[in-house]
Write a protein that holds these residues in place. Structure first.
Motif, PDB file in Angstrom:
ATOM      1  N   ALA A 129      11.847   9.659  -8.196  1.00 22.84           N
ATOM      2  CA  ALA A 129      11.458  10.402  -7.000  1.00 22.84           C
ATOM      3  C   ALA A 129      10.901   9.455  -5.943  1.00 22.84           C
ATOM      4  CB  ALA A 129      10.416  11.454  -7.363  1.00 22.84           C
ATOM      5  N   TYR A 180      -5.947   9.999  -4.163  1.00 23.68           N
ATOM      6  CA  TYR A 180      -6.149   8.574  -3.872  1.00 23.68           C
ATOM      7  C   TYR A 180      -6.002   8.360  -2.371  1.00 23.68           C
ATOM      8  CZ  TYR A 180      -5.289   3.494  -4.537  1.00 23.68           C
ATOM      9  OH  TYR A 180      -5.328   2.133  -4.512  1.00 23.68           O
ATOM     10  N   LEU A 234      -2.658   2.213 -11.487  1.00 25.89           N
ATOM     11  CA  LEU A 234      -1.672   1.401 -10.763  1.00 25.89           C
ATOM     12  C   LEU A 234      -1.518   0.039 -11.415  1.00 25.89           C
ATOM     13  CD1 LEU A 234      -2.751   2.304  -7.124  1.00 25.89           C
ATOM     14  CD2 LEU A 234      -0.685   3.051  -8.311  1.00 25.89           C
ATOM     15  N   ARG A 237      -3.665  15.103   1.857  1.00 28.50           N
ATOM     16  CA  ARG A 237      -2.654  14.789   0.852  1.00 28.50           C
ATOM     17  C   ARG A 237      -3.305  14.565  -0.509  1.00 28.50           C
ATOM     18  NH1 ARG A 237       1.297   9.692   1.687  1.00 28.50           N
ATOM     19  NH2 ARG A 237      -0.538   8.543   0.969  1.00 28.50           N
ATOM     20  N   PRO A 297       0.815  -1.228   0.000  1.00 30.29           N
ATOM     21  CA  PRO A 297       0.000   0.000   0.000  1.00 30.29           C
ATOM     22  C   PRO A 297       0.844   1.272   0.000  1.00 30.29           C
ATOM     23  CG  PRO A 297      -0.810  -1.551   1.642  1.00 30.29           C
ATOM     24  CD  PRO A 297       0.474  -2.099   1.132  1.00 30.29           C
ATOM     25  N   LEU A 298       1.987   1.229   0.703  1.00 32.89           N
ATOM     26  CA  LEU A 298       2.851   2.415   0.720  1.00 32.89           C
ATOM     27  C   LEU A 298       3.467   2.655  -0.649  1.00 32.89           C
ATOM     28  CD1 LEU A 298       4.741   2.245   4.136  1.00 32.89           C
ATOM     29  CD2 LEU A 298       2.833   3.691   3.456  1.00 32.89           C
ATOM     30  N   PRO A 309      15.068   8.509   9.627  1.00 34.88           N
ATOM     31  CA  PRO A 309      14.073   9.502  10.032  1.00 34.88           C
ATOM     32  C   PRO A 309      13.439   9.124  11.362  1.00 34.88           C
ATOM     33  CG  PRO A 309      13.721   8.780   7.772  1.00 34.88           C
ATOM     34  CD  PRO A 309      14.772   7.898   8.337  1.00 34.88           C
ATOM     35  N   GLN A 310      13.145  10.148  12.135  1.00 33.63           N
ATOM     36  CA  GLN A 310      12.582   9.955  13.468  1.00 33.63           C
ATOM     37  C   GLN A 310      11.316   9.098  13.426  1.00 33.63           C
ATOM     38  OE1 GLN A 310      11.412  13.594  15.313  1.00 33.63           O
ATOM     39  NE2 GLN A 310      10.994  12.594  17.259  1.00 33.63           N
ATOM     40  N   GLY A 311      10.517   9.326  12.377  1.00 32.74           N
ATOM     41  CA  GLY A 311       9.242   8.626  12.274  1.00 32.74           C
ATOM     42  C   GLY A 311       9.385   7.113  12.249  1.00 32.74           C
ATOM     43  N   LEU A 312      10.575   6.617  11.844  1.00 33.69           N
ATOM     44  CA  LEU A 312      10.784   5.176  11.778  1.00 33.69           C
ATOM     45  C   LEU A 312      11.357   4.640  13.083  1.00 33.69           C
ATOM     46  CD1 LEU A 312      12.234   4.748   8.178  1.00 33.69           C
ATOM     47  CD2 LEU A 312       9.899   4.430   8.975  1.00 33.69           C
ATOM     48  N   TYR A 356       4.357  12.397  13.520  1.00 33.11           N
ATOM     49  CA  TYR A 356       4.544  11.308  12.569  1.00 33.11           C
ATOM     50  C   TYR A 356       3.276  10.452  12.559  1.00 33.11           C
ATOM     51  CZ  TYR A 356       9.424  12.517  12.068  1.00 33.11           C
ATOM     52  OH  TYR A 356      10.577  13.173  11.772  1.00 33.11           O
ATOM     53  N   PHE A 414       3.278   7.891   4.604  1.00 32.91           N
ATOM     54  CA  PHE A 414       4.658   7.418   4.694  1.00 32.91           C
ATOM     55  C   PHE A 414       5.167   7.609   6.119  1.00 32.91           C
ATOM     56  CE2 PHE A 414       4.294   9.125   0.249  1.00 32.91           C
ATOM     57  CZ  PHE A 414       3.982   7.893  -0.297  1.00 32.91           C
ATOM     58  N   PRO A 415       5.557   6.511   6.769  1.00 37.00           N
ATOM     59  CA  PRO A 415       5.880   6.597   8.199  1.00 37.00           C
ATOM     60  C   PRO A 415       7.125   7.436   8.495  1.00 37.00           C
ATOM     61  CG  PRO A 415       6.411   4.425   7.322  1.00 37.00           C
ATOM     62  CD  PRO A 415       5.654   5.151   6.254  1.00 37.00           C
ATOM     63  N   HIS A 416       7.995   7.632   7.485  1.00 37.00           N
ATOM     64  CA  HIS A 416       9.237   8.358   7.757  1.00 37.00           C
ATOM     65  C   HIS A 416       9.048   9.871   7.630  1.00 37.00           C
ATOM     66  CE1 HIS A 416       9.060   8.025   3.437  1.00 37.00           C
ATOM     67  NE2 HIS A 416      10.039   8.891   3.300  1.00 37.00           N
ATOM     68  N   ILE A 420      -6.435   5.341   0.668  1.00 35.60           N
ATOM     69  CA  ILE A 420      -6.702   3.922   0.911  1.00 35.60           C
ATOM     70  C   ILE A 420      -7.048   3.694   2.371  1.00 35.60           C
ATOM     71  CG2 ILE A 420      -5.283   3.134  -0.996  1.00 35.60           C
ATOM     72  CD1 ILE A 420      -3.088   2.531   1.016  1.00 35.60           C
ATOM     73  N   LEU A 474      12.551   9.645  -2.423  1.00 36.51           N
ATOM     74  CA  LEU A 474      11.775  10.293  -1.361  1.00 36.51           C
ATOM     75  C   LEU A 474      11.077   9.294  -0.441  1.00 36.51           C
ATOM     76  CD1 LEU A 474      10.148  13.126  -3.493  1.00 36.51           C
ATOM     77  CD2 LEU A 474      12.051  13.344  -1.893  1.00 36.51           C
ATOM     78  N   VAL A 475      10.752   8.127  -0.967  1.00 33.73           N
ATOM     79  CA  VAL A 475       9.943   7.201  -0.172  1.00 33.73           C
ATOM     80  C   VAL A 475      10.659   5.871   0.074  1.00 33.73           C
ATOM     81  CG1 VAL A 475       7.770   5.921  -0.074  1.00 33.73           C
ATOM     82  CG2 VAL A 475       7.813   8.244  -1.029  1.00 33.73           C
ATOM     83  N   PRO A 477      14.365   5.920   1.907  1.00 31.45           N
ATOM     84  CA  PRO A 477      14.238   6.239   3.341  1.00 31.45           C
ATOM     85  C   PRO A 477      13.579   5.118   4.139  1.00 31.45           C
ATOM     86  CG  PRO A 477      13.593   8.126   2.032  1.00 31.45           C
ATOM     87  CD  PRO A 477      13.807   6.989   1.065  1.00 31.45           C
ATOM     88  N   LEU A 478      12.567   4.469   3.538  1.00 31.94           N
ATOM     89  CA  LEU A 478      11.901   3.383   4.268  1.00 31.94           C
ATOM     90  C   LEU A 478      12.828   2.177   4.411  1.00 31.94           C
ATOM     91  CD1 LEU A 478       8.266   3.508   2.830  1.00 31.94           C
ATOM     92  CD2 LEU A 478       9.056   4.226   5.087  1.00 31.94           C
ATOM     93  N   HIS A 480       7.690  18.485  -4.541  1.00 32.02           N
ATOM     94  CA  HIS A 480       8.377  17.831  -5.659  1.00 32.02           C
ATOM     95  C   HIS A 480       8.124  18.595  -6.956  1.00 32.02           C
ATOM     96  CE1 HIS A 480      10.225  14.691  -7.955  1.00 32.02           C
ATOM     97  NE2 HIS A 480       9.130  14.493  -8.674  1.00 32.02           N
ATOM     98  N   GLU A 509       2.241   1.725  -3.491  1.00 29.32           N
ATOM     99  CA  GLU A 509       1.196   2.201  -4.414  1.00 29.32           C
ATOM    100  C   GLU A 509       0.805   3.633  -4.108  1.00 29.32           C
ATOM    101  OE1 GLU A 509      -2.110  -0.374  -4.875  1.00 29.32           O
ATOM    102  OE2 GLU A 509      -1.016  -1.582  -6.336  1.00 29.32           O
ATOM    103  N   SER A 510       0.806   3.998  -2.812  1.00 28.34           N
ATOM    104  CA  SER A 510       0.454   5.375  -2.467  1.00 28.34           C
ATOM    105  C   SER A 510       1.428   6.352  -3.108  1.00 28.34           C
ATOM    106  CB  SER A 510       0.466   5.566  -0.951  1.00 28.34           C
ATOM    107  OG  SER A 510      -0.620   4.883  -0.373  1.00 28.34           O
ATOM    108  N   ALA A 511       2.709   5.971  -3.092  1.00 27.02           N
ATOM    109  CA  ALA A 511       3.715   6.848  -3.695  1.00 27.02           C
ATOM    110  C   ALA A 511       3.485   6.961  -5.194  1.00 27.02           C
ATOM    111  CB  ALA A 511       5.116   6.311  -3.408  1.00 27.02           C
ATOM    112  N   LEU A 529      10.154   5.672  16.159  1.00 26.77           N
ATOM    113  CA  LEU A 529       9.198   5.836  17.263  1.00 26.77           C
ATOM    114  C   LEU A 529       8.580   4.490  17.640  1.00 26.77           C
ATOM    115  CD1 LEU A 529       7.563   9.107  16.000  1.00 26.77           C
ATOM    116  CD2 LEU A 529       8.971   8.859  18.020  1.00 26.77           C
TER     117      LEU A 529
END
Lengths: 492, 244
Positions: free
Chosen positions: A404, B79, B50, B147, A390-391, A487-490, B131, B87-89, B81, A408-409, A412-413, B102, A393-395, A492
């Motif tokens: 990108a 979109y 997609l 978003r 899902p992540l 990143p901090q978000g990862l 976050y 994005f968790p980061h 879901i 960007l996604v 980092p993940l 961007h 696909e969201s990107a 927590l």
């Protein structure tokens, strides 16, 4: 893969120049046993006495390594033995006498000095007490005791004039035969784990451990007269300097020199200098580096080996990992190849490097680079594959371009996983780099190697402790980097 | 606005969609309803570009979706879901403005748009620096909606946007979401398996089964004039669930 090897070579500069340059010092090599190191020291000091710049690269490896390095020009001279040359290096060629040998070597661009005096032939030795009890005085007597455990140096196990030939010549029935390091073999004899080992007739330990040398009653072992091998393109004054030792060292003298270095722990440079002063009246200035100076130098060498190889590995492995994760056609080949490379035993890989890259830091760094690839490639691949669909696909649905999305996604993940791979590589690299000393790359492996040779635990620790400390420091460093780049978000 | 013509999609031996044709009217909310595995999510993902149809074609605002046109078209479609897909980061703010940044929007424009959307979605501004893991499920969906709306797309694609929320939060967000869609006059395509949600949102409800459309029309049509026994059973099953 070949391209990446070349890349690294380019980064480090052409490796084959080394000893050939006009201003570069002459390089004397020595094998990794005390006698060779002492003789190498003598050669270097004699060259310096003749007004030439010379350095001694001690404990570079075994016969093959030294010979290849001499042929390639990485070394200008090293001590060897006539028996080794005829039986091992030029095995199978008809070389009835010294003149024939000299002529054959000249065809290869190699010169040989007059014999230095002593004959350091192979011999078999066992504890005096055991030998007396079993009534063994000659090699033939061994046939009556097929249960004895033999421990031979790996070189002796393999070479034609070593155990295979000896076993045939004397029809020895023994099955419990192991290959191990020369210095470990002595300790094995001492604590009874072994009954018999191969010795060199000038070994200092023969007297020290109270060993009986068995008589070679069938005259199997050829003469191993010490000589210097050198490149014929050396300046005449260099060759003249090496020739000065011709016939000057007898067997007893060599045993005494070995004992001083090995048993009394006198630095080889000092042992060599004392002998040259007494025998030839040469006053050479010898500086023996102090503990901190040695530590600093080895740390610098080790850091260079690890740092550069790891750095280039990161640059190469992350794109490889991305390619493996994103291009299905490449996934199998990339993961397969870096996996196979990783399974090559490090010693074998180091030796493979010699014909390609010679000896020293460059081949060691290339080997370390190759080993560092797998953990980083794997973790990059796994980190990217592990991103939840899902992540991903969201990107994509956001409208980000593939580049990108990666930047960007996805990267980092995958960051924590990639960093974990780099950390693993760094720790493995620091440990493996100690083996670089086997091909003359220096670093913390050098004192470990010397320590094993001299049976000196303190010296072994002088390499092992800093290596462990460095691995720990690397761990801490990467933990710090993790805090900065993940990143901090990862977290927590 | 969105036009599907005989779209077929299979995953291996499973036919997810069989020659589906559908017209989604501009400025209206169309709900794709049906049991799980009926192909409703596949249909939404096809519209988002997609995945690519095996046969047939899809047009959005008259433009055929192809791998070449998809990137530009996606900027015309928001979109969202089930779990938000944040994005968790990145912080909520970074998630929301990622695409605009961007594309090189100036900071002032980004800040203005951010403030407007926070207001619209009723998200407290201080939540923007958190976050995703630090937000509640409802807050996450509000951020995801921000978003999706950031580039002011013509179309909103919503795949079970309320599916993972507990009932109280769900009801609040349901009201807000419908109000936002109506206020902005967006064309929305919303996937759900929940009959009451379909009735709540849908100007038009499309009921799917086994990759084909069974009935489409108003919610009232669906309940009062079922086209076949399956529709009746589907409606009955969910009603009795509510009553018990």
């Amino acid at each position: 893969m070949t391209r990446t090897v070349f890349l690294l070579v380019m980064v480090l500069g052409s490796p084959s120049v080394g000893a050939q340059g006009d201003d570069a010092p002459l390089v004397v090599g020595s094998k990794k046993f005390t006698e060779s190191v002492i003789l190498g020291e003598m050669a270097a000091q004699l060259l310096r006495e003749a007004g030439l710049a010379a350095e001694h690269r001690a404990e570079v490896g075994g016969t093959r390594v030294l010979w290849e390095a001499l042929r390639r020009g990485d070394l200008d001279a090293y001590p060897d033995y006539t028996g080794t040359i005829t039986q091992e290096i030029l095995a199978g060629e008809a070389l009835p006498d010294e003149a024939a040998l000299r002529a054959r070597l000249a065809e290869l661009g190699i010169g040989m000095t007059a014999p230095l005096g002593f004959n350091n032939t192979y011999a078999l030795g066992m504890q005096e007490e055991t030998a007396t009890r079993l009534g063994i005085a000659t090699i033939s007597d061994l046939r009556a005791h097929p249960d004895l455990a033999f421990g031979f140096t790996n070189e002796f196990m393999d070479r034609a004039d070593g155990w295979p030939g000896l076993q045939r010549a004397y029809a020895l029935p023994h099955a419990d035969v192991r290959g191990l390091d020369h210095d470990l073999a002595y300790r094995g004899l001492d604590d009874g784990a072994l009954a018999l080992t191969d010795l060199y007739s000038t070994d200092a330990e023969i007297a020290y451990y109270g060993l009986r040398v068995l008589r070679d009653d069938r005259a199997f072992f050829p003469a191993y007269r010490a000589v210097f091998l050198y490149r014929l393109d050396l300046p005449p004054e260099a060759i003249a300097a090496l020739e000065r030792l011709g016939g000057r060292i007898g067997e007893a003298a060599m045993q005494a020199l070995n004992a001083r270095a090995k048993l009394e722990r006198t630095p080889e440079a000092l042992v060599a200098a004392t002998f040259l002063r007494d025998a030839l009246g040469i006053e050479s200035e010898v500086t023996v580096a102090g503990f901190w100076e040695r530590l600093w130098q080895r740390t610098a060498e080790h850091l260079l080996l690890v740092g550069l190889s790891l750095f280039v590995a990161i640059l190469v492995a992350i794109p490889l990992g991305i390619a493996a994760a994103r291009v299905p056609r490449l996934e199998g080949p990339i993961l397969g190849i870096v996996g196979v490379i990783y399974t090559i035993p490090s010693l074998a890989l180091l030796v493979f490097m010699i014909p390609l890259l010679g000896i020293g830091a460059v081949p060691a760094m290339v080997a370390l680079f190759l080993y560092s690839l797998l953990p980083i490639v794997r973790n990059t691949h796994a980190g990217l594959q592990g991103i939840a669909p899902p992540l991903r696909e969201s990107a994509e649905a956001l409208g980000l371009s593939p580049g990108a999305r990666l930047r960007l996604v996805e990267l980092p993940l995958a960051g924590p996983s990639i960093l974990a791979g780099i950390k693993t590589s760094a720790v493995i690299n620091i440990g493996t780099a100690t083996l670089g000393a086997l091909i003359g790359a220096g670093g913390y492996g050098q004192p470990i190697l010397t320590g094993i040779r001299l049976d000196d635990t303190a010296l072994i620790l002088e390499g092992a402790v800093p290596a462990a400390a460095l691995a720990l420091a690397a761990q801490l460093l990467f933990d710090g980097i993790e805090r900065l780049v993940v990143p901090q978000g990862l977290r927590l | 606005m969105i036009h599907l013509h005989r779209v077929t999609k299979s995953y291996g031996a499973t036919q997810a969609l069989r020659a589906v044709s559908l017209e989604v009217a501009a400025g209206q909310t169309t709900v794709l309803l049906g049991p799980s595995g009926c192909g409703k999510s596949t249909l939404l993902r096809l519209v988002a570009g997609l995945i690519v149809p095996d046969e047939g074609n899809i047009r959005v605002e008259g433009t055929l979706i192809t791998p070449a046109t998809a990137p530009a078209l996606r900027q015309r479609m928001g979109y969202v879901i089930q779990e938000g897909g944040l994005f968790p980061h990145l912080t909520a703010r970074e998630n929301v403005i990622l695409m605009a940044r961007h594309l090189g929007w100036p900071d002032g424009r980004i800040a203005q748009r951010l403030a407007d959307l926070a207001d619209l979605t009723a998200l407290p501004l201080d939540m923007l620096d958190r976050y995703p893991v630090q937000l509640s499920g409802g807050q996450r969906q509000r951020v995801a909606l921000m978003r999706a709306l950031f580039l002011d797309p013509a179309v909103l694609l919503l795949d079970e946007p309320l599916g993972a929320l507990d009932p109280m939060i769900r009801s609040d967000l349901q009201d807000d979401l419908r109000a936002i869609i109506r206020r902005l006059g967006k064309t929305a395509l919303l996937v759900t398996h929940d009959l009451s949600e379909a009735g709540f949102f849908g100007d038009t409800v499309v009921l799917l089964r086994d990759g084909a459309i069974v009935q489409q029309g108003s919610f009232r049509d669906l309940v009062e004039r079922p086209a076949e026994p399956f529709v009746e059973r589907f409606v009955q099953a969910q009603r009795s669930l509510v009553l018990e």
